[in-house]
Design an enzyme around this catalytic site. Sequence first.
Site, PDB file in Angstrom:
ATOM      1  N   ALA A  54       8.829  36.029   3.221  1.00 60.42           N
ATOM      2  CA  ALA A  54       8.112  35.834   1.939  1.00 60.42           C
ATOM      3  C   ALA A  54       7.364  37.105   1.549  1.00 60.42           C
ATOM      4  CB  ALA A  54       7.154  34.658   2.063  1.00 60.42           C
ATOM      5  N   GLU A  55       6.794  37.765   2.556  1.00 59.80           N
ATOM      6  CA  GLU A  55       6.032  39.011   2.301  1.00 59.80           C
ATOM      7  C   GLU A  55       6.981  40.073   1.740  1.00 59.80           C
ATOM      8  OE1 GLU A  55       2.935  39.889   2.606  1.00 59.80           O
ATOM      9  OE2 GLU A  55       3.067  42.080   2.544  1.00 59.80           O
ATOM     10  N   TYR A  56       8.160  40.193   2.359  1.00 57.37           N
ATOM     11  CA  TYR A  56       9.143  41.191   1.898  1.00 57.37           C
ATOM     12  C   TYR A  56       9.516  40.872   0.448  1.00 57.37           C
ATOM     13  CZ  TYR A  56      13.278  44.166   1.666  1.00 57.37           C
ATOM     14  OH  TYR A  56      14.181  45.137   1.295  1.00 57.37           O
TER      15      TYR A  56
ATOM     16  N   GLU B  64      32.904  51.747  23.260  1.00 55.00           N
ATOM     17  CA  GLU B  64      32.253  51.048  22.145  1.00 55.00           C
ATOM     18  C   GLU B  64      33.050  49.802  21.774  1.00 55.00           C
ATOM     19  OE1 GLU B  64      32.021  53.844  18.925  1.00 55.00           O
ATOM     20  OE2 GLU B  64      30.984  55.343  20.142  1.00 55.00           O
TER      21      GLU B  64
ATOM     22  N   LYS C   9      35.009  47.599  19.358  1.00 57.32           N
ATOM     23  CA  LYS C   9      35.761  47.963  18.151  1.00 57.32           C
ATOM     24  C   LYS C   9      35.475  46.893  17.087  1.00 57.32           C
ATOM     25  CE  LYS C   9      40.263  49.575  16.537  1.00 57.32           C
ATOM     26  NZ  LYS C   9      40.349  48.648  15.370  1.00 57.32           N
TER      27      LYS C   9
ATOM     28  N   ARG D 118      37.461  54.745   3.928  1.00 58.13           N
ATOM     29  CA  ARG D 118      38.292  55.700   4.667  1.00 58.13           C
ATOM     30  C   ARG D 118      39.511  56.085   3.838  1.00 58.13           C
ATOM     31  NH1 ARG D 118      42.651  55.266   7.453  1.00 58.13           N
ATOM     32  NH2 ARG D 118      43.168  56.756   9.085  1.00 58.13           N
TER      33      ARG D 118
ATOM     34  N   GLU E  78      31.394  51.168  10.602  1.00 58.32           N
ATOM     35  CA  GLU E  78      32.217  50.014  10.210  1.00 58.32           C
ATOM     36  C   GLU E  78      31.319  48.988   9.521  1.00 58.32           C
ATOM     37  OE1 GLU E  78      35.286  50.621  11.341  1.00 58.32           O
ATOM     38  OE2 GLU E  78      36.394  48.769  10.972  1.00 58.32           O
TER      39      GLU E  78
ATOM     40  N   LYS F 218      36.172  56.708  24.303  1.00 59.30           N
ATOM     41  CA  LYS F 218      36.036  58.070  23.767  1.00 59.30           C
ATOM     42  C   LYS F 218      35.580  59.030  24.862  1.00 59.30           C
ATOM     43  CE  LYS F 218      34.447  56.379  19.257  1.00 59.30           C
ATOM     44  NZ  LYS F 218      33.355  56.338  18.259  1.00 59.30           N
TER      45      LYS F 218
ATOM     46  N   LYS G  15      43.345  47.326  22.338  1.00 60.56           N
ATOM     47  CA  LYS G  15      43.367  46.147  21.456  1.00 60.56           C
ATOM     48  C   LYS G  15      43.443  44.879  22.305  1.00 60.56           C
ATOM     49  CE  LYS G  15      44.288  46.465  17.453  1.00 60.56           C
ATOM     50  NZ  LYS G  15      43.679  46.601  16.123  1.00 60.56           N
TER      51      LYS G  15
HETATM   52  N1  LIG Z   1      35.911  49.955  14.500  1.00 65.94           N
HETATM   53  C1  LIG Z   1      35.076  50.606  15.330  1.00 65.94           C
HETATM   54  O1  LIG Z   1      34.133  50.008  15.843  1.00 65.94           O
HETATM   55  C2  LIG Z   1      35.324  52.061  15.608  1.00 65.94           C
HETATM   56  C3  LIG Z   1      36.318  52.759  14.942  1.00 65.94           C
HETATM   57  N2  LIG Z   1      36.527  54.086  15.191  1.00 65.94           N
HETATM   58  C4  LIG Z   1      35.742  54.713  16.101  1.00 65.94           C
HETATM   59  O2  LIG Z   1      35.899  56.020  16.372  1.00 65.94           O
HETATM   60  C5  LIG Z   1      37.071  56.709  15.927  1.00 65.94           C
HETATM   61  C6  LIG Z   1      36.939  57.281  14.561  1.00 65.94           C
HETATM   62  C7  LIG Z   1      37.859  58.487  14.584  1.00 65.94           C
HETATM   63  C8  LIG Z   1      38.049  58.885  16.005  1.00 65.94           C
HETATM   64  C9  LIG Z   1      37.302  57.888  16.850  1.00 65.94           C
HETATM   65  N3  LIG Z   1      34.757  54.080  16.772  1.00 65.94           N
HETATM   66  C10 LIG Z   1      34.531  52.765  16.559  1.00 65.94           C
HETATM   67  N4  LIG Z   1      33.529  52.124  17.253  1.00 65.94           N
END
Ligand SMILES: NC(=O)c1cnc(OC2CCCC2)nc1N
Length: 326
Positions: free
Chosen positions: A35-37, A113, A115, A136, A170, A286, A310
Amino acid sequence: MERKQAEERVEKLRQLLDKYGYYYYVKDDPIVPDAEYDERLQELIQLENDFPDLQAPDSPTVRVGGAPLEGFRKVQHRIPMLSLGNVFNEQDVRDFDRRVRQVTGDNVEYVCELKIDGLAVSLSYEDGQFVLGATRGDGTTGEDITHNLKTVRAIPLRLDEAVDIEVRGEVFMPERSFLSLNEDKEKNGEEPFANPRNAAAGSLRQLDPKIAAKRNLDIFLYGAGNDDELDVNTHAESLDYMDQLGFKVNPETKKCRTIEEVLEFVDYWTENRNGLSYEIDGVVIKVDDLGQREDLGFTAKSPRWATAYKFPAEEKVTTLEDIILS
Ligand SMILES: NC(=O)c1cnc(OC2CCCC2)nc1N
């Protein structure tokens, strides 16, 4: 109210709303009641209406969306937004690691990370101001969707530091927002979205930003486009720097010193991804060291220093109830 007073009040409100917004949307840890926001935002909207010359492109009032566009402008990415090669099983992951070690030797570390299953975007800041947001596209040419991205509450409109930086991430729609959006669509006899990714993409492709503003879109940033221009040596440092600037970085990201740790991360999230409030379709692996990335380079369209594991497509478990109700 005098113009001078209005100017001071507007600046104070913007600072407050930026701070409230950061804790609520980036840190998921609100410091004031909703509410404040809302009251402060309404006060700012009123002041900007009473004193139009006080309006600014980085004011929190742009979160609700301005006038619709006639069309989308094309944007050339200064640094191409690359796509990721895919791997599908443990052997593929080990093969990726072997190919990397042929170049880096055995002293290589990875960052893993989640995806995020959304839409990749690039955000450009000049002197700390959000000036351009783009899809992109084909990696070289995207579309200017700044008007829609300004409504994504987790995207800072101005940074505390007046830096020039381009970050990539993303945009996604949280699961709960997706389900309630589809309920509304079905109530209105409209075609529901097939999945949260399509819902996020469909929301960002709108010319009218007031639509995106209501879709509760969110974002995780995962890299700086110009990280070789930053004062960092590793991807992990780049992510820390982005976090300090006020960007939303995924908290599950993990440094993996060995490929065994990478495989453990992959196994863990293969099992536990349904516990997340957003959809993921894999894990991105990575190489952490930016110097080693340079040695590894790129294929025609993807980096040799990253790959996307994947997840296997989820078998839709059809229960008896599904069959009876279908
Ligand atoms: N969908 C994701 O979460 C995601 C996509 N891409 C990348 O890094 C790519 C980007 C280009 C080289 C590495 N990281 C991510 N976490």
